[in-house]
Write a protein that holds these residues in place. Structure first.
Motif, mmCIF file in Angstrom:
data_model
loop_
_atom_site.group_PDB
_atom_site.id
_atom_site.type_symbol
_atom_site.label_atom_id
_atom_site.label_comp_id
_atom_site.label_asym_id
_atom_site.label_seq_id
_atom_site.Cartn_x
_atom_site.Cartn_y
_atom_site.Cartn_z
ATOM 1 N N THR A 1 5.091 8.979 -24.813
ATOM 2 C CA THR A 1 3.696 9.425 -24.872
ATOM 3 C C THR A 1 2.931 8.657 -25.943
ATOM 4 O OG1 THR A 1 4.542 11.613 -24.336
ATOM 5 C CG2 THR A 1 2.252 11.484 -25.058
ATOM 6 N N VAL A 2 3.531 8.556 -27.126
ATOM 7 C CA VAL A 2 2.872 7.842 -28.223
ATOM 8 C C VAL A 2 2.691 6.369 -27.854
ATOM 9 C CG1 VAL A 2 2.942 7.357 -30.688
ATOM 10 C CG2 VAL A 2 3.971 9.432 -29.832
ATOM 11 N N ALA A 3 3.718 5.789 -27.239
ATOM 12 C CA ALA A 3 3.672 4.366 -26.884
ATOM 13 C C ALA A 3 2.551 4.082 -25.893
ATOM 14 C CB ALA A 3 5.015 3.928 -26.301
ATOM 15 N N ARG A 4 2.321 5.025 -24.956
ATOM 16 C CA ARG A 4 1.258 4.825 -23.970
ATOM 17 C C ARG A 4 -0.104 5.006 -24.588
ATOM 18 N NH1 ARG A 4 4.407 7.905 -19.835
ATOM 19 N NH2 ARG A 4 5.705 6.286 -18.887
ATOM 20 N N LEU A 5 -0.179 5.932 -25.551
ATOM 21 C CA LEU A 5 -1.472 6.279 -26.145
ATOM 22 C C LEU A 5 -2.019 5.148 -27.014
ATOM 23 C CD1 LEU A 5 -3.622 8.411 -26.724
ATOM 24 C CD2 LEU A 5 -2.121 9.325 -28.481
ATOM 25 N N PHE A 6 -1.157 4.531 -27.806
ATOM 26 C CA PHE A 6 -1.648 3.557 -28.781
ATOM 27 C C PHE A 6 -1.764 2.167 -28.171
ATOM 28 C CE2 PHE A 6 -0.908 6.994 -31.573
ATOM 29 C CZ PHE A 6 -1.749 6.752 -32.647
ATOM 30 N N PRO A 7 -2.632 1.311 -28.755
ATOM 31 C CA PRO A 7 -2.781 -0.034 -28.197
ATOM 32 C C PRO A 7 -1.494 -0.842 -28.296
ATOM 33 C CG PRO A 7 -4.083 0.234 -30.220
ATOM 34 C CD PRO A 7 -3.548 1.571 -29.863
ATOM 35 N N ASN B 1 3.233 -1.128 -23.514
ATOM 36 C CA ASN B 1 3.973 0.138 -23.591
ATOM 37 C C ASN B 1 5.426 -0.034 -23.992
ATOM 38 O OD1 ASN B 1 1.685 1.454 -22.828
ATOM 39 N ND2 ASN B 1 2.239 1.623 -20.676
#
Lengths: 185, 187
Positions: free
Chosen positions: B52-58, B61
């Protein structure tokens, strides 16, 4: 331009873009094309399309196209400049987002419930959607010069959405069509 | 997290293994298998949180996920170890491909094959937007935001950075969570 000037240009360009790679990185493709072909003339239009296809076909994250763009930028100054610039481009595009991600990983428990996080996640989703559509149109315009090429692209898009066939098969098949001169540019 | 945190070396080798296993694709499935099931570095829940964090941040992924795993155990040094591990072999291979490409792309036969491959790859690029369209299908505000973003980039030819800097905050304002939670439907 010396090899060093090009290197500086490449590193600054990708450092600057890193934090704008929303939705997994592919959102930057249109910008990559604009900068490497129109602004800096590192490579030609059809070379950009070729490098995009290579990055998609090769194993590993497709965002590694940045390394190939750097390689193309440095190539006129010799092979070693090319490889060095390619590696530098990849490091440059990953460095800022990696630093931010380290921060995110360590402080996630605090960020998790903040309204900023929720607004960021929900709000930037639709923006990402718009960017991805624009990227798709741009890549298709850069890649396809012939109505048959457009037909192949639309067909592959359709198959990507409605089947689970590995895209490598589409590439092999389209490559064969190209070899026999069915698709031209 | 785990009883004993993996060393830098173990983090690097673990991600190298992920990269090698995923040569046929499915990078995140492989990293789950290796990180959670084989090496027991983290629980499955922790892994999903990481995704989730990996997808959220620039950032890409899969690379963000590697950064997350490394940073969780060993901070910045760990993140460098995992990123290097996941990229080393695919990147060297890609540079080799690029080297071959720039040497031989002017050969007519190579150019013809590439013309075909490029058309297929463009189709893959075109499918990216359609793939996530269903998540926003019932949300008129989202569709409107996506449409003006598309128009700004594709028709008005505004560059990406100003587009994100202008529409991003507007979108965040529109989606800012309200104090009283109405039954606002899908996530």
């Amino acid at each position: 331009m010396t090899g060093f000037d090009t290197w500086i240009q490449v590193v600054v360009t990708f450092l600057r873009l890193s934090l704008f790679s929303l939705g997994g990185g592919n959102t930057l493709l249109q910008e990559y094309h604009h900068l490497s072909v129109d602004t800096f003339s590192w490579i030609t239009n059809s070379q950009f399309a070729d490098l995009y296809a290579l990055a998609e076909a090769a194993p590993g994250p497709s965002s590694m196209i940045v390394g190939l763009l750097g390689l193309g930028a440095g190539w006129p100054h010799g092979v070693w400049w090319g490889l060095f610039t390619g590696l530098s481009a990849e490091v440059a595009v990953l460095l800022p987002s990696t630093l931010l991600m380290v921060f995110a990983a360590i402080s996630w428990s605090k960020l998790k419930d903040s309204p900023l996080r929720i607004a960021f996640e929900r709000g930037l989703g639709p923006i990402t959607l718009g960017i991805l559509f624009s990227v798709g149109v741009t890549v298709m315009r850069v890649a396809d010069q012939h109505w048959l090429a457009y037909l192949v692209s639309v067909l592959v898009c359709f198959l990507m959405l409605f089947t689970k066939i590995s895209p490598l098969y589409f590439m092999v098949f389209a490559g064969i069509l190209g070899a026999f001169g069915v698709i031209q540019r | 997290m785990a009883a004993s945190s993996p060393s830098h070396r173990a983090l690097f080798l673990g991600m190298l293994q992920v990269a090698l296993s995923a040569f046929g694709g499915g990078l995140s499935a492989w990293s789950q298998r290796i990180v959670v099931e084989q090496r027991h570095w983290m629980s499955n829940e922790a892994f999903i949180t990481g995704l989730t964090v990996a997808r959220l941040f620039p950032g890409p992924n899969q690379i963000n996920m590697a950064v997350y795993i490394g940073a969780l155990f060993r901070g910045l040094g760990g993140a460098i170890a995992t990123t290097a591990g996941i990229l080393l072999i695919p990147f060297c291979l890609l540079m080799l491909l690029g080297y071959i490409y720039f040497n031989y792309h002017s050969l007519p036969a190579v150019d013809r094959i590439l013309t075909g491959i490029v058309a297929a790859a463009a189709g893959m690029a075109l499918s990216m937007g359609f793939k996530i369209l269903h998540e926003y299908w019932r949300d008129p505000i989202a569709l409107f935001l996506a449409a003006i973003t598309f128009i700004a980039l594709q028709i008005a030819h505004i560059q990406l950075i100003p587009v994100v800097l202008i529409f991003g905050p507007i979108a965040m304002f529109l989606y800012w969570p309200r104090n009283i939670k109405p039954s606002s439907g899908e996530s």
